[in-house]
Design an enzyme around this catalytic site. Structure first.
Site, PDB file in Angstrom:
ATOM      1  N   SER A  59     -61.597  40.514  27.828  1.00  0.00           N
ATOM      2  CA  SER A  59     -61.648  41.825  27.187  1.00  0.00           C
ATOM      3  C   SER A  59     -63.079  42.374  27.188  1.00  0.00           C
ATOM      4  O   SER A  59     -63.675  42.564  28.239  1.00  0.00           O
ATOM      5  CB  SER A  59     -61.071  41.709  25.770  1.00  0.00           C
ATOM      6  OG  SER A  59     -61.012  42.970  25.176  1.00  0.00           O
ATOM      7  N   ASP A  95     -58.379  40.998  31.612  1.00  0.00           N
ATOM      8  CA  ASP A  95     -58.079  42.304  31.032  1.00  0.00           C
ATOM      9  C   ASP A  95     -59.335  42.940  30.412  1.00  0.00           C
ATOM     10  O   ASP A  95     -59.407  43.148  29.185  1.00  0.00           O
ATOM     11  CB  ASP A  95     -56.940  42.241  30.009  1.00  0.00           C
ATOM     12  CG  ASP A  95     -56.168  43.577  29.987  1.00  0.00           C
ATOM     13  OD1 ASP A  95     -56.045  44.203  31.051  1.00  0.00           O
ATOM     14  OD2 ASP A  95     -55.735  43.998  28.904  1.00  0.00           O
ATOM     15  N   HIS A 129     -52.365  42.460  26.224  1.00  0.00           N
ATOM     16  CA  HIS A 129     -53.799  42.278  26.475  1.00  0.00           C
ATOM     17  C   HIS A 129     -54.132  40.798  26.708  1.00  0.00           C
ATOM     18  O   HIS A 129     -54.885  40.454  27.616  1.00  0.00           O
ATOM     19  CB  HIS A 129     -54.550  42.820  25.256  1.00  0.00           C
ATOM     20  CG  HIS A 129     -56.030  42.971  25.446  1.00  0.00           C
ATOM     21  ND1 HIS A 129     -56.604  43.447  26.602  1.00  0.00           N
ATOM     22  CD2 HIS A 129     -57.064  42.733  24.589  1.00  0.00           C
ATOM     23  CE1 HIS A 129     -57.931  43.489  26.450  1.00  0.00           C
ATOM     24  NE2 HIS A 129     -58.223  43.048  25.236  1.00  0.00           N
TER      25      HIS A 129
END
Ligand SMILES: *[C@@H]1O[C@H](CO)[C@@H](O)[C@H](O)[C@H]1NC(C)=O
Ligand SMILES: *[C@@H]1O[C@H](CO)[C@@H](O)[C@H](O)[C@H]1NC(C)=O
Ligand SMILES: *[C@@H]1O[C@H](CO)[C@@H](O)[C@H](O)[C@H]1NC(C)=O
Length: 459
Positions: free
Chosen positions: A168, A192, A269
């Protein structure tokens, strides 16, 4: 519980001495990531980024790097071996200030594949609470990591031997570390990479292909927490990159961000991480197909990887298995996954050729293998088109498909009585051998009776 002096290195590699609590048990040698609380967050600014080490010699016990910047002839942590590659795990935003729970799993999966130093960057303290403030911090954290990497290099590690794995927001932290080290890191993997506040950012400020010799990303929530644009040499978009199978979807996810359902709404996610760990586990291969869009991929327009040498694969293969040179840039690669570990499916191209129709029609194709589940596909047939192609993800290999069934599912809207199918073929993609296709010719599919054909299994 005793109090112990620890040396903590700051941004400019000046070391400070801080007092931390430690247990005097032998177990106390094992360190862990920090949790933080809103109260701690507001009250002190001391402990910022710490580095933990896991190797095959201490695979269950994280060691804390401590005296790193004081005296280079001193042992930093006993198990660090500068002759080995170094994997650096960088977590992302922590809404609730809690340490990430998956770190040991990822570190151990990496060690199973490769004898390496696995360094876990703990920046929970800087990564928690208000997202916009965390975004303000990420470059400072990247600067600290780049200093740390420079220090490891004084022990003999080479820049090329570093592989940063950022989750992330951690992907952009890793990208900025790469920028600071002039793109000379060996590899960066973005799991992601975060979208909010980054999609329109300058490539300098986010992960991009110039950040390392090889940059790859896995996208699983590009319509929400993840970034929708390609950011690496190769970008894997799973199931189109937005919504993952087995994850519930809510358009109101952000409202729940501070509540327990948070873990539930970030399912998409976090899928990138779980798929990556599963790929490291190695029970099956997750390969993707370079294509300009997911729609084109589903329509069977991208079924080979010839221009890349072989199909890009998620995992630790050098350059994701791409042998072509120079490396592509921003190459979008598509694949389907199943909803649970190990996530792999077998991509199968279904091709149907029908005799010209007078009216539109609908055909349902079902592929069956044991133990299942079946794969179903609905094709809308039009009067001006005779060839239809679709890619489906099936749980078993082509040679394990036992039967194919066609059903003329016309409703009042689709009044074609009989459909003459000139051929129906199912093929493994990428197709490597002639026997990777199974075809049946000249089939009549009436309105009332489904047609089916059994295959002799060849594997
Ligand atoms: C580093 O430590 C070693 C022994 O621990 C000592 O001999 C050496 O002088 C130290 N070097 C510096 C630069 O402090
Ligand atoms: C460090 O790794 C190298 C390469 O695998 C190995 O030959 C060497 O023995 C290792 N050193 C230590 C101290 O384990
Ligand atoms: C990896 O494999 C082991 C055993 O095969 C399994 O228990 C574990 O859950 C797997 N982990 C992941 C992340 O797939």
């Amino acid at each position: 519980m005793a109090w112990k002096l620890l040396k903590i290195c700051t941004l400019l590699s000046i070391c400070a001495i801080v007092v931390v609590a430690s247990d005097e048990e032998p177990r106390a040698k094992c360190a862990d990531l920090n949790n933080t609380t809103l109260l701690k967050y507001g009250s002190t600014n001391k402990i910022q980024v710490q580095y933990l080490l896991l190797t095959r010699k201490n695979a269950d016990c994280l060691n804390l790097f401590t005296q790193l910047c004081l005296n280079h002839t001193q042992k930093h942590t006993a198990h660090f071996n500068s002759s080995l590659p170094t994997k650096v795990i960088v977590h992302g935003y922590r809404a609730l200030g809690s340490k990430p729970s998956w770190v040991m799993g990822l570190a151990q999966a990496l060690l199973q594949n490769e004898d390496a130093n696995v360094v876990v960057v703990d920046w929970v303290y800087k990564a928690s609470f208000a997202y916009n403030l965390v975004v303000d911090n990420y470059k400072e954290v990247a600067l600290q990591i780049s200093v740390f990497i420079n220090q490891l290099m004084t022990f003999g590690s080479t820049l090329e031997s570093f592989h940063l794995i950022g989750i992330s927001l951690g992907a952009h932290v890793s990208g900025f570390v790469g920028t600071l080290l002039e793109g000379k890191l060996g590899r960066i993997t973005g799991l992601d990479p975060a979208g909010p506040m980054f999609k329109n950012a300058d490539p300098f400020d986010r992960l991009d292909p110039s950040d390392a010799m090889f940059v790859e990303a896995i996208h699983t929530d590009s319509d929400y927490f993840g970034i929708s644009i390609p950011v690496g040499h190769v970008d894997f978009f799973l199931n189109g990159g937005m919504d993952q199978t087995g994850c519930a979807h809510s358009r109101f996810a952000s409202i729940f961000i501070y509540f327990p359902v948070y873990g539930y709404v970030i399912c998409d996610h976090m899928r990138a991480l779980h798929v990556y760990m599963s790929a490291l586990n190695g029970s099956c291969s997750l390969i993707g197909f370079p294509c300009s869009s997911y729609e084109d991929f589903l329509e069977g327009r991208c079924t080979s990887c010839n221009s890349f040498g072989s199909c890009p694969q998620i995992g630790l293969l050098r350059n994701s298995g791409i042998t072509a040179s120079p490396l592509p840039i921003h190459e979008k690669v598509y694949l389907m996954t199943s909803s649970t570990a190990p996530y792999c499916v077998h991509h199968i191209l279904v091709e149907l050729k029908v005799a010209p129709l007078e009216k539109s029609a609908e055909v349902q194709v079902t592929l069956t293998s044991t133990p299942g589940p079946d794969t179903e596909l609905t094709l809308r047939l039009q009067t001006d088109k005779t060839i239809y192609k679709k890619v489906v993800g099936h749980p078993e290999r082509l040679c394990k498909i036992e039967s194919i069934q066609l059903r003329n599912t016309g409703t009042r809207l689709y009044r074609q009585a009989n459909i003459h199918v000139e051929h129906i073929c199912i093929s493994k993609i990428p197709k490597t051998r002639k026997m990777d296709s199974l075809c049946v010719e000249n089939v009549e599919v009436g309105r009332s009776t489904p047609w089916s054909h059994d295959f002799v299994q060849v594997c």
